[in-house]
Enzyme design. Structure first.
Site, PDB file in Angstrom:
ATOM      1  N   HIS A 291      46.743  49.117  34.593  1.00  0.00           N
ATOM      2  CA  HIS A 291      48.194  49.332  34.552  1.00  0.00           C
ATOM      3  C   HIS A 291      48.830  48.434  33.494  1.00  0.00           C
ATOM      4  O   HIS A 291      48.504  47.262  33.399  1.00  0.00           O
ATOM      5  CB  HIS A 291      48.817  49.013  35.915  1.00  0.00           C
ATOM      6  CG  HIS A 291      48.673  50.127  36.907  1.00  0.00           C
ATOM      7  ND1 HIS A 291      49.507  50.296  37.974  1.00  0.00           N
ATOM      8  CD2 HIS A 291      47.779  51.140  36.966  1.00  0.00           C
ATOM      9  CE1 HIS A 291      49.139  51.362  38.658  1.00  0.00           C
ATOM     10  NE2 HIS A 291      48.089  51.887  38.075  1.00  0.00           N
TER      11      HIS A 291
ATOM     12  N   TYR B 116      58.415  47.538  42.933  1.00  0.00           N
ATOM     13  CA  TYR B 116      58.920  46.455  43.784  1.00  0.00           C
ATOM     14  C   TYR B 116      60.399  46.753  44.024  1.00  0.00           C
ATOM     15  O   TYR B 116      61.194  46.719  43.079  1.00  0.00           O
ATOM     16  CB  TYR B 116      58.784  45.099  43.079  1.00  0.00           C
ATOM     17  CG  TYR B 116      57.370  44.575  42.959  1.00  0.00           C
ATOM     18  CD1 TYR B 116      56.509  45.030  41.964  1.00  0.00           C
ATOM     19  CD2 TYR B 116      56.892  43.610  43.846  1.00  0.00           C
ATOM     20  CE1 TYR B 116      55.204  44.535  41.859  1.00  0.00           C
ATOM     21  CE2 TYR B 116      55.602  43.105  43.743  1.00  0.00           C
ATOM     22  CZ  TYR B 116      54.763  43.576  42.750  1.00  0.00           C
ATOM     23  OH  TYR B 116      53.482  43.075  42.647  1.00  0.00           O
TER      24      TYR B 116
ATOM     25  N   PRO C 180      52.526  37.154  49.023  1.00  0.00           N
ATOM     26  CA  PRO C 180      51.862  38.158  48.181  1.00  0.00           C
ATOM     27  C   PRO C 180      52.735  38.797  47.098  1.00  0.00           C
ATOM     28  O   PRO C 180      52.231  39.562  46.277  1.00  0.00           O
ATOM     29  CB  PRO C 180      51.395  39.216  49.191  1.00  0.00           C
ATOM     30  CG  PRO C 180      52.253  39.031  50.385  1.00  0.00           C
ATOM     31  CD  PRO C 180      52.647  37.589  50.428  1.00  0.00           C
TER      32      PRO C 180
ATOM     33  N   LYS D  34      49.128  37.021  43.482  1.00  0.00           N
ATOM     34  CA  LYS D  34      48.367  35.923  42.870  1.00  0.00           C
ATOM     35  C   LYS D  34      47.218  35.374  43.720  1.00  0.00           C
ATOM     36  O   LYS D  34      46.344  34.676  43.190  1.00  0.00           O
ATOM     37  CB  LYS D  34      49.316  34.745  42.559  1.00  0.00           C
ATOM     38  CG  LYS D  34      50.255  35.002  41.421  1.00  0.00           C
ATOM     39  CD  LYS D  34      49.546  34.922  40.083  1.00  0.00           C
ATOM     40  CE  LYS D  34      50.233  35.771  39.052  1.00  0.00           C
ATOM     41  NZ  LYS D  34      49.407  36.660  38.307  1.00  0.00           N
TER      42      LYS D  34
ATOM     43  N   TYR E 264      52.935  37.404  35.622  1.00  0.00           N
ATOM     44  CA  TYR E 264      52.334  38.476  36.440  1.00  0.00           C
ATOM     45  C   TYR E 264      50.927  38.829  35.969  1.00  0.00           C
ATOM     46  O   TYR E 264      50.013  38.977  36.779  1.00  0.00           O
ATOM     47  CB  TYR E 264      53.244  39.717  36.402  1.00  0.00           C
ATOM     48  CG  TYR E 264      52.914  40.718  37.489  1.00  0.00           C
ATOM     49  CD1 TYR E 264      53.511  40.620  38.747  1.00  0.00           C
ATOM     50  CD2 TYR E 264      51.998  41.744  37.275  1.00  0.00           C
ATOM     51  CE1 TYR E 264      53.198  41.512  39.763  1.00  0.00           C
ATOM     52  CE2 TYR E 264      51.690  42.641  38.281  1.00  0.00           C
ATOM     53  CZ  TYR E 264      52.293  42.529  39.514  1.00  0.00           C
ATOM     54  OH  TYR E 264      51.980  43.422  40.512  1.00  0.00           O
TER      55      TYR E 264
HETATM   56  P1  FAD Z   1      39.320  34.635  52.233  1.00  0.00           P
HETATM   57  O1  FAD Z   1      39.377  35.984  51.642  1.00  0.00           O
HETATM   58  O2  FAD Z   1      40.197  34.326  53.397  1.00  0.00           O
HETATM   59  O3  FAD Z   1      37.804  34.372  52.625  1.00  0.00           O
HETATM   60  C1  FAD Z   1      37.403  33.313  53.472  1.00  0.00           C
HETATM   61  C2  FAD Z   1      36.129  33.708  54.180  1.00  0.00           C
HETATM   62  O4  FAD Z   1      35.695  32.620  54.980  1.00  0.00           O
HETATM   63  C3  FAD Z   1      36.332  34.891  55.120  1.00  0.00           C
HETATM   64  O5  FAD Z   1      35.314  35.834  54.934  1.00  0.00           O
HETATM   65  C4  FAD Z   1      36.284  34.255  56.506  1.00  0.00           C
HETATM   66  O6  FAD Z   1      35.800  35.143  57.484  1.00  0.00           O
HETATM   67  C5  FAD Z   1      35.334  33.102  56.262  1.00  0.00           C
HETATM   68  N1  FAD Z   1      35.466  32.015  57.223  1.00  0.00           N
HETATM   69  C6  FAD Z   1      36.585  31.555  57.830  1.00  0.00           C
HETATM   70  N2  FAD Z   1      36.280  30.556  58.674  1.00  0.00           N
HETATM   71  C7  FAD Z   1      34.949  30.368  58.587  1.00  0.00           C
HETATM   72  C8  FAD Z   1      34.047  29.480  59.228  1.00  0.00           C
HETATM   73  N3  FAD Z   1      34.469  28.588  60.130  1.00  0.00           N
HETATM   74  N4  FAD Z   1      32.749  29.550  58.916  1.00  0.00           N
HETATM   75  C9  FAD Z   1      32.306  30.453  57.999  1.00  0.00           C
HETATM   76  N5  FAD Z   1      33.109  31.328  57.368  1.00  0.00           N
HETATM   77  C10 FAD Z   1      34.429  31.284  57.665  1.00  0.00           C
HETATM   78  N6  FAD Z   1      46.869  38.727  48.161  1.00  0.00           N
HETATM   79  C11 FAD Z   1      47.392  39.579  47.307  1.00  0.00           C
HETATM   80  O7  FAD Z   1      47.422  39.282  46.110  1.00  0.00           O
HETATM   81  N7  FAD Z   1      47.886  40.787  47.776  1.00  0.00           N
HETATM   82  C12 FAD Z   1      47.859  41.138  49.112  1.00  0.00           C
HETATM   83  O8  FAD Z   1      48.283  42.202  49.496  1.00  0.00           O
HETATM   84  C13 FAD Z   1      47.309  40.233  50.029  1.00  0.00           C
HETATM   85  N8  FAD Z   1      47.272  40.530  51.372  1.00  0.00           N
HETATM   86  C14 FAD Z   1      46.727  39.613  52.232  1.00  0.00           C
HETATM   87  C15 FAD Z   1      46.679  39.871  53.610  1.00  0.00           C
HETATM   88  C16 FAD Z   1      46.170  38.931  54.506  1.00  0.00           C
HETATM   89  C17 FAD Z   1      46.132  39.231  55.997  1.00  0.00           C
HETATM   90  C18 FAD Z   1      45.690  37.686  54.002  1.00  0.00           C
HETATM   91  C19 FAD Z   1      45.143  36.639  54.966  1.00  0.00           C
HETATM   92  C20 FAD Z   1      45.715  37.450  52.629  1.00  0.00           C
HETATM   93  C21 FAD Z   1      46.242  38.394  51.726  1.00  0.00           C
HETATM   94  N9  FAD Z   1      46.282  38.160  50.336  1.00  0.00           N
HETATM   95  C22 FAD Z   1      46.821  39.029  49.498  1.00  0.00           C
HETATM   96  C23 FAD Z   1      45.725  36.993  49.728  1.00  0.00           C
HETATM   97  C24 FAD Z   1      44.294  37.230  49.218  1.00  0.00           C
HETATM   98  O9  FAD Z   1      43.684  38.263  49.945  1.00  0.00           O
HETATM   99  C25 FAD Z   1      43.579  35.922  49.378  1.00  0.00           C
HETATM  100  O10 FAD Z   1      44.235  35.000  48.514  1.00  0.00           O
HETATM  101  C26 FAD Z   1      42.095  35.988  49.071  1.00  0.00           C
HETATM  102  O11 FAD Z   1      41.445  36.694  50.096  1.00  0.00           O
HETATM  103  C27 FAD Z   1      41.528  34.568  48.962  1.00  0.00           C
HETATM  104  O12 FAD Z   1      40.144  34.612  48.932  1.00  0.00           O
HETATM  105  P2  FAD Z   1      39.301  33.462  49.586  1.00  0.00           P
HETATM  106  O13 FAD Z   1      37.879  33.834  49.342  1.00  0.00           O
HETATM  107  O14 FAD Z   1      39.805  32.150  49.151  1.00  0.00           O
HETATM  108  O15 FAD Z   1      39.619  33.504  51.152  1.00  0.00           O
HETATM  109  C1  PHB Z   2      48.586  45.483  46.920  1.00  0.00           C
HETATM  110  O1  PHB Z   2      48.331  46.544  46.313  1.00  0.00           O
HETATM  111  O2  PHB Z   2      48.040  45.209  48.003  1.00  0.00           O
HETATM  112  C2  PHB Z   2      49.579  44.549  46.367  1.00  0.00           C
HETATM  113  C3  PHB Z   2      50.098  44.776  45.110  1.00  0.00           C
HETATM  114  C4  PHB Z   2      51.019  43.896  44.587  1.00  0.00           C
HETATM  115  C5  PHB Z   2      51.433  42.812  45.335  1.00  0.00           C
HETATM  116  C6  PHB Z   2      50.905  42.584  46.589  1.00  0.00           C
HETATM  117  C7  PHB Z   2      49.966  43.459  47.118  1.00  0.00           C
HETATM  118  O3  PHB Z   2      52.362  41.963  44.830  1.00  0.00           O
END
Ligand code: FAD
Ligand code: PHB
Length: 393
Positions: free
Chosen positions: A75, A204, A295, A299, A387
């Protein structure tokens, strides 16, 4: 007790942990990934969808971007909607040609798991009672139960990639970390729907009833969000009510949102959080384990992968030559980007959401800001470069 020796113990198989394991393996460094959830659960968790160009390049260069490049949708702009009109921000034109790629976090996680297993490298799902020990020593340990046995990983370093609710950050003694946070009085109700996206680019929308976002996962799947209360009860949101509210908030004259079967729905609370430093002894925190953004700036996933890129480079350098320069700078290097993203995400959130106690002064400021970023080249450029992801911070 089974004891295993490894160079890097990785807690968490989210995008951060899996990408770190992959980058290290490419450089001949061994690791064990320990995840408390099942593979099915991790692969089905619907979250982010916008990937910055720089992260696409990182994954591609590391040999993990093949399907991302093939199936991801490039995009070059987004739209901001307010006062019933849409205004395009031409991201690529304003940000030196860079773009974003729409590719679900679920798909990225599936790709990384497959690569790890195909390489025959250890990835332990459904590990119970995961704990970390001896963090201030040269031989930190990860303990857990796996397939009925007690396991102990004897590591050189531990990477805490276990997200915001993980166990790594809370294992750091009290008083070591400084924490900075902000709670928002709203959340997002998100759906994944089996219907072609109704617009070519993300929308948005600022609306008097609250923010809404039109996004997508593929040519056949729409991802849509509505601002709601942080503790919103999903039971009060039958599918018809969700579509009606989306039609109202995203509607503009002459355009209608296409509806379809809702495949998934959930509520996410919103918060900003950073802990400093992102390190304690031989434990390094990455991604959501160290910082959270609302979100609205898309980022979270990108920041997590920036962290592991910096950490992987520093670890490779340390294992090869013994120099600790990269590891010593890890936290400061990451935090510069983290704080830029914190500010951008907070700023986007404040500009687009309706607060319950919002008085007309705040509303007038939001509309003025929206008009400014959609008419001023300088203001639009600032939004665009944040962005798509800044090259240097
Ligand atoms: P995570 O993806 O949280 O991965 C952490 C991993 O560690 C998981 O698999 C978990 O199961 C595991 N874990 C936890 N505790 C333990 C333990 N005690 N022992 C072993 N393993 C463990 N960002 C966006 O940009 N757009 C979005 O729409 C968006 N929606 C989101 C919705 C939700 C519900 C959440 C929580 C986050 C969202 N985010 C979004 C943010 C983005 O998804 C996260 O920033 C991203 O997943 C970060 O990756 P990570 O690997 O650091 O953490
Ligand atoms: C998404 O597609 O999940 C999404 C896109 C843009 C955002 C947040 C989430 O700012």
């Amino acid at each position: 007790m089974n004891r295993t020796r490894t160079q890097v113990g990785i807690v968490g198989a989210g995008p951060a942990g899996l990408t770190l394991a992959h980058l290290l393996h490419r450089d001949g460094i061994d690791s064990v990934v320990v995840e408390d959830k099942s593979r099915e659960y991790v692969e089905a968790r619907v979250r982010a969808g916008v990937i910055e160009q720089g992260i696409v390049d990182l994954l591609t260069e590391a040999g993990a971007g093949e399907r991302l490049v093939r199936e991801g949708l490039v995009h070059h702009g987004i739209e901001l909607q307010f006062d019933g009109e849409r205004h395009r921000i031409p991201l690529s034109e304003l940000a030196g040609g860079r773009a974003i790629v729409i590719y679900g976090q679920t798909e990225l996680v599936k790709d990384l798991i497959r690569l790890r297993l195909d390489a025959g490298q250890p990835l332990h799902f459904e590990a119970a009672d995961v704990s970390v020990h001896d963090l201030e020593t040269e031989r930190p340990l990860v303990r857990y139960r796996y397939e009925g046995s007690d396991e102990e990983l004897d590591c050189d370093v531990i990477a805490g990639c276990d997200g915001f609710h993980g166990i790594c950050r809370p294992s750091i003694p009290a008083g070591v970390l400084s924490e900075f946070s902000r709670e928002y009085p709203f959340g997002w109700l998100g759906i994944l729907a089996a219907v072609a996206p109704s617009n070519d680019e993300l929308v948005y929308a600022h609306h008097e009833r609250g923010f809404a976002l039109l996004s997508l996962r593929s040519r056949e799947r729409s991802r849509l969000y509505l601002q709601c209360r942080p503790d919103e009860d999903l039971a009060k949101w039958p599918d018809d009510r969700i579509w009606e509210e989306l039609q109202t908030r995203l509607g503009i004259p002459g355009w209608r949102l296409a509806e379809g079967a809702i495949l998934e729905k959930g509520v996410t609370g919103m918060r900003s959080y950073v802990c400093e430093p992102m390190r304690y002894g031989h434990l390094f925190l990455t991604g959501d384990a160290a910082h959270i953004v609302p979100p609205t700036g898309a980022k979270g996933l990108n920041l997590a992968l920036h962290d592991v890129e910096v950490l992987a480079d520093a670890l490779v350098e340390w294992f090869r030559s013994g120099t600790t320069i990269g590891l010593d700078q890890y936290s400061d290097t990451c935090l510069r980007r983290v704080w830029r993203a914190e500010h951008f995400s907070w700023w986007m959130t404040r500009m687009l959401h309706r607060a319950d106690d919002e008085d007309s002064f705040d509303l007038k400021l939001q509309l003025s800001q929206l008009r400014y970023v959609t008419t001023s080249h300088a203001a639009a450029t600032s939004l665009a470069e944040n962005y798509v992801g800044l090259e240097t911070v």
